[in-house]
Design a protein around this motif. Structure first.
Motif, PDB file in Angstrom:
ATOM      1  N   GLU A 172      -3.681  31.423  -1.963  1.00  0.00           N
ATOM      2  CA  GLU A 172      -4.659  32.388  -1.488  1.00  0.00           C
ATOM      3  C   GLU A 172      -4.013  33.655  -0.925  1.00  0.00           C
ATOM      4  OE1 GLU A 172      -3.552  29.411  -0.084  1.00  0.00           O
ATOM      5  OE2 GLU A 172      -5.383  28.833   0.992  1.00  0.00           O
ATOM      6  N   GLY A 173      -2.884  33.513  -0.250  1.00  0.00           N
ATOM      7  CA  GLY A 173      -2.205  34.673   0.285  1.00  0.00           C
ATOM      8  C   GLY A 173      -1.661  35.578  -0.802  1.00  0.00           C
ATOM      9  N   THR A 174      -1.045  34.980  -1.820  1.00  0.00           N
ATOM     10  CA  THR A 174      -0.493  35.778  -2.915  1.00  0.00           C
ATOM     11  C   THR A 174      -1.602  36.403  -3.751  1.00  0.00           C
ATOM     12  OG1 THR A 174       1.415  34.292  -2.984  1.00  0.00           O
ATOM     13  CG2 THR A 174       1.090  35.742  -4.869  1.00  0.00           C
TER      14      THR A 174
ATOM     15  N   ARG B   8      -8.806  16.325 -10.541  1.00  0.00           N
ATOM     16  CA  ARG B   8      -9.787  17.364 -10.839  1.00  0.00           C
ATOM     17  C   ARG B   8     -10.286  18.049  -9.570  1.00  0.00           C
ATOM     18  NH1 ARG B   8     -12.409  13.402 -15.358  1.00  0.00           N
ATOM     19  NH2 ARG B   8     -11.018  14.008 -17.081  1.00  0.00           N
ATOM     20  N   ALA B   9     -10.378  17.282  -8.487  1.00  0.00           N
ATOM     21  CA  ALA B   9     -10.732  17.906  -7.209  1.00  0.00           C
ATOM     22  C   ALA B   9      -9.655  18.897  -6.785  1.00  0.00           C
ATOM     23  CB  ALA B   9     -10.929  16.831  -6.137  1.00  0.00           C
ATOM     24  N   ASN B  10      -8.398  18.544  -7.000  1.00  0.00           N
ATOM     25  CA  ASN B  10      -7.308  19.458  -6.674  1.00  0.00           C
ATOM     26  C   ASN B  10      -7.354  20.715  -7.546  1.00  0.00           C
ATOM     27  OD1 ASN B  10      -6.336  17.689  -4.737  1.00  0.00           O
ATOM     28  ND2 ASN B  10      -4.855  16.727  -6.121  1.00  0.00           N
ATOM     29  N   ALA B  11      -7.702  20.547  -8.819  1.00  0.00           N
ATOM     30  CA  ALA B  11      -7.808  21.714  -9.713  1.00  0.00           C
ATOM     31  C   ALA B  11      -8.897  22.660  -9.216  1.00  0.00           C
ATOM     32  CB  ALA B  11      -8.100  21.256 -11.138  1.00  0.00           C
ATOM     33  N   ARG B  12     -10.035  22.112  -8.828  1.00  0.00           N
ATOM     34  CA  ARG B  12     -11.125  22.952  -8.313  1.00  0.00           C
ATOM     35  C   ARG B  12     -10.695  23.668  -7.031  1.00  0.00           C
ATOM     36  NH1 ARG B  12     -14.053  18.302  -9.958  1.00  0.00           N
ATOM     37  NH2 ARG B  12     -14.145  17.530  -7.813  1.00  0.00           N
ATOM     38  N   SER B  13      -9.953  22.979  -6.188  1.00  0.00           N
ATOM     39  CA  SER B  13      -9.476  23.583  -4.946  1.00  0.00           C
ATOM     40  C   SER B  13      -8.537  24.759  -5.225  1.00  0.00           C
ATOM     41  CB  SER B  13      -8.762  22.533  -4.088  1.00  0.00           C
ATOM     42  OG  SER B  13      -8.181  23.111  -2.939  1.00  0.00           O
TER      43      SER B  13
ATOM     44  N   ALA C 120       0.896  27.839 -10.095  1.00  0.00           N
ATOM     45  CA  ALA C 120       0.681  26.599  -9.340  1.00  0.00           C
ATOM     46  C   ALA C 120       0.780  25.428 -10.300  1.00  0.00           C
ATOM     47  CB  ALA C 120      -0.676  26.598  -8.638  1.00  0.00           C
ATOM     48  N   GLY C 121       1.079  24.269  -9.759  1.00  0.00           N
ATOM     49  CA  GLY C 121       1.163  23.045 -10.556  1.00  0.00           C
ATOM     50  C   GLY C 121       1.242  21.822  -9.672  1.00  0.00           C
ATOM     51  N   SER C 122       2.113  21.870  -8.672  1.00  0.00           N
ATOM     52  CA  SER C 122       2.314  20.700  -7.814  1.00  0.00           C
ATOM     53  C   SER C 122       1.036  20.281  -7.112  1.00  0.00           C
ATOM     54  CB  SER C 122       3.389  20.999  -6.766  1.00  0.00           C
ATOM     55  OG  SER C 122       4.641  21.213  -7.364  1.00  0.00           O
ATOM     56  N   GLY C 123       0.181  21.240  -6.778  1.00  0.00           N
ATOM     57  CA  GLY C 123      -1.047  20.916  -6.074  1.00  0.00           C
ATOM     58  C   GLY C 123      -2.013  20.069  -6.876  1.00  0.00           C
ATOM     59  N   LEU C 124      -1.783  19.947  -8.187  1.00  0.00           N
ATOM     60  CA  LEU C 124      -2.647  19.083  -9.002  1.00  0.00           C
ATOM     61  C   LEU C 124      -2.359  17.605  -8.747  1.00  0.00           C
ATOM     62  CD1 LEU C 124      -2.390  21.193 -12.248  1.00  0.00           C
ATOM     63  CD2 LEU C 124      -4.470  20.868 -10.896  1.00  0.00           C
TER      64      LEU C 124
ATOM     65  N   PHE D 178      -4.450  23.885   3.623  1.00  0.00           N
ATOM     66  CA  PHE D 178      -5.036  23.094   2.544  1.00  0.00           C
ATOM     67  C   PHE D 178      -4.334  21.735   2.516  1.00  0.00           C
ATOM     68  CE2 PHE D 178      -1.182  24.620   0.770  1.00  0.00           C
ATOM     69  CZ  PHE D 178      -0.793  23.702  -0.181  1.00  0.00           C
ATOM     70  N   ARG D 179      -4.967  20.769   1.898  1.00  0.00           N
ATOM     71  CA  ARG D 179      -4.377  19.444   1.761  1.00  0.00           C
ATOM     72  C   ARG D 179      -4.837  18.847   0.436  1.00  0.00           C
ATOM     73  NH1 ARG D 179      -2.510  15.546   5.333  1.00  0.00           N
ATOM     74  NH2 ARG D 179      -1.762  17.352   6.492  1.00  0.00           N
ATOM     75  N   PRO D 180      -4.023  18.930  -0.614  1.00  0.00           N
ATOM     76  CA  PRO D 180      -4.438  18.329  -1.883  1.00  0.00           C
ATOM     77  C   PRO D 180      -4.608  16.826  -1.739  1.00  0.00           C
ATOM     78  CG  PRO D 180      -2.118  18.938  -1.953  1.00  0.00           C
ATOM     79  CD  PRO D 180      -2.665  19.494  -0.677  1.00  0.00           C
TER      80      PRO D 180
END
Length: 408
Positions: A262-264, A41-46, A275-279, A291-293
């Motif tokens: 953020e760039g896109t 959930r922290a990753n989702a918020r990020s 996005a998906g992997s960052g979760l 960033f660092r998930p």
């Protein structure tokens, strides 16, 4: 050694993550996989913060778990699914109203089903990048002109130098220039039974390549390439989108991935990011500077042998990630620390020897916790994820595999 002792050893000062996971899973027999919901959930918020107010389309291949996909889409900032096959998209569209298939399909049976089901036809969008694919779709699905199939055009986002002789990025769409995008858009518009509703461009050389590898000079080269590529793509994508919009009323323009959110999102031409992997925060995202998930997905394997001092053997472990073969595609022992593979064996199909100072402190039956190199591929190895909050399991949910599906 008892599971209680296992948990106690894992509870080390300064890093209670594995203590919590050990206490939560004390009643389970490994191998098993967990998702730490606090980190997830922290990753989702990020991701939402990084998306600058633009909606995130969730890449299903990076989750491969319907429960977690649905839970994520209920959160603020997420909208729609980016699926990886048409059969998967049809399955997900039973529950979700906006599913884009991120890759072209040649599945005739699935296309016929899509063309003849009004509800699915309104919910699923197909990907194309060539006139040849248009011919295939029309012949396989035979869509009714009064009930057209939804189409997304994929623009190649790779960075090309020296007149195209140097190609940086994934080999995806042959549509690279705004002129090529416009020509294909016109072909789609002229084809009865097809309706162009979206565009997509995935910049793998930015989103999928870490800019802080161990080798400092390589990191500098990657960052220089990514800055140049982002500047080139920003202009080319805007021009291509404007050209296609002269032909079709686009509902969405999708771009990016976890590594470039953020760039896109900052590009005015882009309306949503993927996005998906960052979760899950897998290993391949440990080499990004911006960033660092938080690692959220782990699997545990039991120690079953002690072949020699300084070596333990765990059951299984040979779960490499897709892509060019290399050490960066292997799972990595995450806890206890200071464990490594034997160079001549690596991660084995049914057993994996591990060497290092921590080996002599592990008894038979104790666990070694691993992280997978990529995100959703872990779900292909287990039937379920145990969802952990704090130091307790709150739910066990099936993966795609656990629901009897292997889409790819």
């Amino acid at each position: 050694m008892s599971q209680t002792r296992t948990a106690a050893r894992a509870h080390i000062p300064g890093d209670d993550r594995f203590g919590r996971l050990a206490r939560a899973t004390a009643g389970l027999e490994p191998p098993f996989a967990v998702v730490d919901l606090d980190a997830y959930r922290a990753n989702a918020r990020s991701l939402v913060r990084r998306s600058l107010g633009k909606p995130i389309r969730v890449a299903s291949k990076s989750l491969r778990c319907r429960h977690l996909l649905a839970d994520t889409l209920r959160g603020d900032g997420f909208r729609g699914v980016l699926a990886f096959t048409l059969p998967e998209a049809l399955w997900l569209a039973e529950d979700h109203t906006d599913v884009v298939v991120g890759y072209p399909t040649t599945d005739r049976a699935a296309l016929r089903r899509l063309a003849t089901d009004q509800r699915l036809r309104e919910r699923v969008t197909l990907m194309v990048d060539s006139p040849e694919q248009l011919e295939f779709l029309h012949g396989a699905a035979r869509p009714d002109p009064a009930r057209p199939l939804r189409i997304c055009l994929e623009l190649d986002a790779s960075y090309r130098l020296l007149g195209g002789r140097v190609h940086l990025g994934a080999r995806r769409s042959p549509v690279h220039s705004p002129g090529q995008a416009l020509a294909l858009a016109r072909r789609i518009a002229d084809r009865p039974g097809l309706r162009l509703v979206g565009m997509m461009a995935y910049e793998s050389q930015i989103a999928g390549v870490g800019d802080a590898p161990a080798a400092a000079l390589r990191g500098l080269a990657v960052r220089m390439m990514q800055r140049a590529s982002a500047a080139e793509l920003r202009e080319r994508r805007a021009t291509a989108v404007a050209a296609v919009r002269s032909v079709a009323d686009l509902e969405f323009v999708n771009g990016g991935g976890t590594g470039s959110v953020e760039g896109t999102a900052a590009e005015p031409a882009v309306t949503e990011v993927a996005a998906g992997s960052g979760l899950y925060g897998p290993l391949l995202f440990d080499t990004y500077r911006a960033f660092r998930p938080r690692p959220a997905a782990f699997f545990a394997l039991p120690v079953v042998r002690r072949p020699a001092p300084g070596i333990v053997t765990v059951l299984g472990g040979g779960w490499p990630a897709s892509g060019a073969a290399g050490q960066d595609r292997l799972p990595r022992p995450a806890h206890p620390g200071r464990l490594a593979y034997r160079a001549t064996e690596g991660a084995g199909e049914v057993q994996t020897p591990l060497l290092g100072p921590a080996a002599d402190g592990l008894a038979l039956g104790e666990r070694v916790w691993f992280r997978h190199a990529k995100a959703g591929e872990l779900a292909e190895r287990v039937n379920s994820f145990h969802l952990v909050e704090g130091d307790r399991i709150v739910e066990e949910v099936p993966t795609y595999r656990g629901e009897g599906h292997a889409f790819l």
